[in-house]
Design a protein around this motif. Sequence first.
Motif, PDB file in Angstrom:
ATOM      1  N   GLU A  41       0.820  -1.206   0.000  1.00  0.00           N
ATOM      2  CA  GLU A  41       0.000   0.000   0.000  1.00  0.00           C
ATOM      3  C   GLU A  41       0.857   1.259   0.000  1.00  0.00           C
ATOM      4  OE1 GLU A  41      -2.437  -0.665   3.407  1.00  0.00           O
ATOM      5  OE2 GLU A  41      -3.906  -1.882   2.305  1.00  0.00           O
ATOM      6  N   ILE A  42       1.984   1.237   0.690  1.00  0.00           N
ATOM      7  CA  ILE A  42       2.908   2.373   0.659  1.00  0.00           C
ATOM      8  C   ILE A  42       3.449   2.567  -0.755  1.00  0.00           C
ATOM      9  CG2 ILE A  42       5.198   3.166   1.406  1.00  0.00           C
ATOM     10  CD1 ILE A  42       4.595   1.868   4.132  1.00  0.00           C
ATOM     11  N   THR A  43       3.848   1.471  -1.388  1.00  0.00           N
ATOM     12  CA  THR A  43       4.421   1.529  -2.733  1.00  0.00           C
ATOM     13  C   THR A  43       3.393   1.993  -3.756  1.00  0.00           C
ATOM     14  OG1 THR A  43       5.897  -0.300  -2.123  1.00  0.00           O
ATOM     15  CG2 THR A  43       5.700   0.209  -4.466  1.00  0.00           C
ATOM     16  N   ALA A  44       2.135   1.618  -3.558  1.00  0.00           N
ATOM     17  CA  ALA A  44       1.073   1.992  -4.503  1.00  0.00           C
ATOM     18  C   ALA A  44       0.903   3.500  -4.602  1.00  0.00           C
ATOM     19  CB  ALA A  44      -0.244   1.345  -4.091  1.00  0.00           C
ATOM     20  N   LYS A  45       1.312   4.225  -3.569  1.00  0.00           N
ATOM     21  CA  LYS A  45       1.181   5.680  -3.560  1.00  0.00           C
ATOM     22  C   LYS A  45       2.367   6.377  -4.216  1.00  0.00           C
ATOM     23  CE  LYS A  45      -1.411   5.430   0.783  1.00  0.00           C
ATOM     24  NZ  LYS A  45      -1.380   5.735   2.240  1.00  0.00           N
ATOM     25  N   GLY A  59      11.461  -2.383  -1.870  1.00  0.00           N
ATOM     26  CA  GLY A  59      11.749  -3.577  -1.087  1.00  0.00           C
ATOM     27  C   GLY A  59      10.592  -4.544  -0.918  1.00  0.00           C
ATOM     28  N   TYR A  60       9.580  -4.465  -1.780  1.00  0.00           N
ATOM     29  CA  TYR A  60       8.423  -5.362  -1.651  1.00  0.00           C
ATOM     30  C   TYR A  60       8.823  -6.824  -1.859  1.00  0.00           C
ATOM     31  CZ  TYR A  60       3.669  -7.158  -2.432  1.00  0.00           C
ATOM     32  OH  TYR A  60       2.495  -7.864  -2.371  1.00  0.00           O
ATOM     33  N   SER A  61       9.502  -7.121  -2.958  1.00  0.00           N
ATOM     34  CA  SER A  61       9.955  -8.495  -3.169  1.00  0.00           C
ATOM     35  C   SER A  61      11.058  -8.858  -2.182  1.00  0.00           C
ATOM     36  CB  SER A  61      10.438  -8.691  -4.611  1.00  0.00           C
ATOM     37  OG  SER A  61      11.509  -7.816  -4.921  1.00  0.00           O
ATOM     38  N   LEU A  62      11.854  -7.881  -1.782  1.00  0.00           N
ATOM     39  CA  LEU A  62      12.914  -8.109  -0.798  1.00  0.00           C
ATOM     40  C   LEU A  62      12.323  -8.555   0.534  1.00  0.00           C
ATOM     41  CD1 LEU A  62      15.958  -7.853  -0.111  1.00  0.00           C
ATOM     42  CD2 LEU A  62      15.521  -5.471   0.478  1.00  0.00           C
ATOM     43  N   LEU A  63      11.247  -7.921   0.950  1.00  0.00           N
ATOM     44  CA  LEU A  63      10.582  -8.291   2.200  1.00  0.00           C
ATOM     45  C   LEU A  63      10.028  -9.709   2.104  1.00  0.00           C
ATOM     46  CD1 LEU A  63       9.431  -7.758   5.002  1.00  0.00           C
ATOM     47  CD2 LEU A  63       7.539  -6.506   3.922  1.00  0.00           C
ATOM     48  N   ALA A  64       9.447 -10.056   0.968  1.00  0.00           N
ATOM     49  CA  ALA A  64       8.928 -11.416   0.782  1.00  0.00           C
ATOM     50  C   ALA A  64      10.053 -12.442   0.911  1.00  0.00           C
ATOM     51  CB  ALA A  64       8.250 -11.538  -0.581  1.00  0.00           C
ATOM     52  N   THR A  65      11.214 -12.122   0.347  1.00  0.00           N
ATOM     53  CA  THR A  65      12.372 -13.012   0.464  1.00  0.00           C
ATOM     54  C   THR A  65      12.814 -13.128   1.907  1.00  0.00           C
ATOM     55  OG1 THR A  65      13.135 -12.466  -1.771  1.00  0.00           O
ATOM     56  CG2 THR A  65      14.762 -13.367  -0.252  1.00  0.00           C
ATOM     57  N   ALA A  66      12.918 -11.987   2.583  1.00  0.00           N
ATOM     58  CA  ALA A  66      13.366 -11.990   3.982  1.00  0.00           C
ATOM     59  C   ALA A  66      12.426 -12.799   4.867  1.00  0.00           C
ATOM     60  CB  ALA A  66      13.480 -10.555   4.491  1.00  0.00           C
ATOM     61  N   LEU A  67      11.123 -12.727   4.596  1.00  0.00           N
ATOM     62  CA  LEU A  67      10.162 -13.496   5.378  1.00  0.00           C
ATOM     63  C   LEU A  67      10.271 -14.993   5.098  1.00  0.00           C
ATOM     64  CD1 LEU A  67       7.040 -11.161   5.015  1.00  0.00           C
ATOM     65  CD2 LEU A  67       8.318 -11.605   7.125  1.00  0.00           C
ATOM     66  N   ALA A  68      10.719 -15.347   3.901  1.00  0.00           N
ATOM     67  CA  ALA A  68      10.824 -16.755   3.525  1.00  0.00           C
ATOM     68  C   ALA A  68      12.080 -17.419   4.075  1.00  0.00           C
ATOM     69  CB  ALA A  68      10.798 -16.893   2.001  1.00  0.00           C
ATOM     70  N   LEU A  69      13.134 -16.644   4.294  1.00  0.00           N
ATOM     71  CA  LEU A  69      14.412 -17.209   4.728  1.00  0.00           C
ATOM     72  C   LEU A  69      14.397 -17.532   6.217  1.00  0.00           C
ATOM     73  CD1 LEU A  69      17.070 -14.994   2.888  1.00  0.00           C
ATOM     74  CD2 LEU A  69      15.956 -17.083   2.104  1.00  0.00           C
ATOM     75  N   PRO A  70      15.233 -18.487   6.643  1.00  0.00           N
ATOM     76  CA  PRO A  70      15.375 -18.737   8.088  1.00  0.00           C
ATOM     77  C   PRO A  70      15.982 -17.528   8.783  1.00  0.00           C
ATOM     78  CG  PRO A  70      17.055 -19.909   6.843  1.00  0.00           C
ATOM     79  CD  PRO A  70      16.096 -19.349   5.830  1.00  0.00           C
ATOM     80  N   ASP A  71      15.957 -17.533  10.096  1.00  0.00           N
ATOM     81  CA  ASP A  71      16.389 -16.360  10.860  1.00  0.00           C
ATOM     82  C   ASP A  71      17.847 -16.009  10.604  1.00  0.00           C
ATOM     83  OD1 ASP A  71      15.519 -14.341  12.841  1.00  0.00           O
ATOM     84  OD2 ASP A  71      17.156 -15.209  14.044  1.00  0.00           O
ATOM     85  N   ASP A  72      18.670 -16.988  10.260  1.00  0.00           N
ATOM     86  CA  ASP A  72      20.080 -16.712   9.968  1.00  0.00           C
ATOM     87  C   ASP A  72      20.336 -16.583   8.469  1.00  0.00           C
ATOM     88  OD1 ASP A  72      19.609 -19.371   9.400  1.00  0.00           O
ATOM     89  OD2 ASP A  72      21.517 -20.083  10.219  1.00  0.00           O
ATOM     90  N   GLY A  88      17.071   5.942  -1.472  1.00  0.00           N
ATOM     91  CA  GLY A  88      15.867   6.637  -1.043  1.00  0.00           C
ATOM     92  C   GLY A  88      14.616   5.804  -1.220  1.00  0.00           C
ATOM     93  N   TYR A  89      14.504   5.093  -2.351  1.00  0.00           N
ATOM     94  CA  TYR A  89      13.343   4.236  -2.567  1.00  0.00           C
ATOM     95  C   TYR A  89      13.312   3.111  -1.530  1.00  0.00           C
ATOM     96  CZ  TYR A  89      13.007   6.472  -7.183  1.00  0.00           C
ATOM     97  OH  TYR A  89      12.896   7.371  -8.218  1.00  0.00           O
ATOM     98  N   TYR A  90      14.465   2.503  -1.291  1.00  0.00           N
ATOM     99  CA  TYR A  90      14.569   1.410  -0.318  1.00  0.00           C
ATOM    100  C   TYR A  90      14.145   1.879   1.074  1.00  0.00           C
ATOM    101  CZ  TYR A  90      16.978  -1.762   2.944  1.00  0.00           C
ATOM    102  OH  TYR A  90      17.297  -2.601   3.981  1.00  0.00           O
ATOM    103  N   GLU A  91      14.502   3.103   1.414  1.00  0.00           N
ATOM    104  CA  GLU A  91      14.184   3.611   2.746  1.00  0.00           C
ATOM    105  C   GLU A  91      12.698   3.894   2.926  1.00  0.00           C
ATOM    106  OE1 GLU A  91      16.885   6.858   3.417  1.00  0.00           O
ATOM    107  OE2 GLU A  91      18.487   5.512   4.076  1.00  0.00           O
ATOM    108  N   LEU A  92      11.939   3.982   1.830  1.00  0.00           N
ATOM    109  CA  LEU A  92      10.490   4.078   1.954  1.00  0.00           C
ATOM    110  C   LEU A  92       9.912   2.824   2.611  1.00  0.00           C
ATOM    111  CD1 LEU A  92       9.478   5.611  -1.508  1.00  0.00           C
ATOM    112  CD2 LEU A  92       9.405   6.752   0.713  1.00  0.00           C
ATOM    113  N   GLY A  93      10.487   1.694   2.257  1.00  0.00           N
ATOM    114  CA  GLY A  93       9.988   0.432   2.800  1.00  0.00           C
ATOM    115  C   GLY A  93      10.735  -0.067   4.013  1.00  0.00           C
ATOM    116  N   LEU A  94      11.872   0.542   4.321  1.00  0.00           N
ATOM    117  CA  LEU A  94      12.711   0.050   5.414  1.00  0.00           C
ATOM    118  C   LEU A  94      11.992   0.014   6.765  1.00  0.00           C
ATOM    119  CD1 LEU A  94      15.407  -1.041   6.340  1.00  0.00           C
ATOM    120  CD2 LEU A  94      16.265   1.317   6.493  1.00  0.00           C
TER     121      LEU A  94
END
Length: 256
Positions: free
Chosen positions: A61-65, A101-114, A125-131
């Motif tokens: 939703e943030i990215t959609a704007k 970072g939308y796809s990046l977040l999906a990857t991070a959620l899929a990976l194990p904690d380490d 700047g774009y990355y920091e919108l989603g950070l």
Amino acid sequence: MAKRERGIESMATTGEETQNQARMHQEFGNKSLLRSDALYQYILETSVYPREPEPMKELREITAKHPLNPMTTSADEVQFLNMLLKLINAKNTMEIGVYTGYSLLATALALPDDGKILAMDINRGYYELGLPVIQKAGVAHKIDFREGPALPVLDQLIQDGKHGTFDFIFVDADKDNYLNYHKRVIELVKLGGLIGYDNTLWSGSLVAPPDAQLKKHVRLFRDSILELNKALAADPRIEISMLPVSDGITLCRRIS
């Protein structure tokens, strides 16, 4: 597992979201090659949105704007990548082209904690919108973000002997450099590992007649995508599968 799945619950799009999506579809066309917006919306509302983790919904939703919203990876493709990473038990990954970072977040959620993701983009700047969303989701520690062109970083990794150390590499950056990326990431992904190239069907323009009325950016990079697809099809080091998900994604499994 529970930490990654927290916030996954059934949710429906609001009327405002639907109106925004309709406006974006009218202006840019949807990210899918499906020629029925209604069918694509059915996929999103039936399969994607009800299972979308709350942080993913918030970042979408943030990215959609943002005015460059069409650059983001589509929600159905991100869902596919999230499952794929779990299926191959990925732990060490790379993403070339991050945007918010939308796809990046999906990857991070899929990976194990380490798990770790080397993420590269020319615009921090774009990355920091989603950070803030990534941090709130508790997965920022998995991400090593590098601002600037990716090619020098890839060359340094090769020079440092990081051959065959990545389980999965996702490329969604400047299309005219896709072949240059391939020459390097094929050395960095492990045997049996995967490389994903986004937008390999390029709005369906690859089979358009010579006199077709194409949008400027589509025509600008059409030849680069054609050249990449031809090169991937002929590369004996990989097995490939070109999927008509979103704007097309080609998966390459390194075999030698």
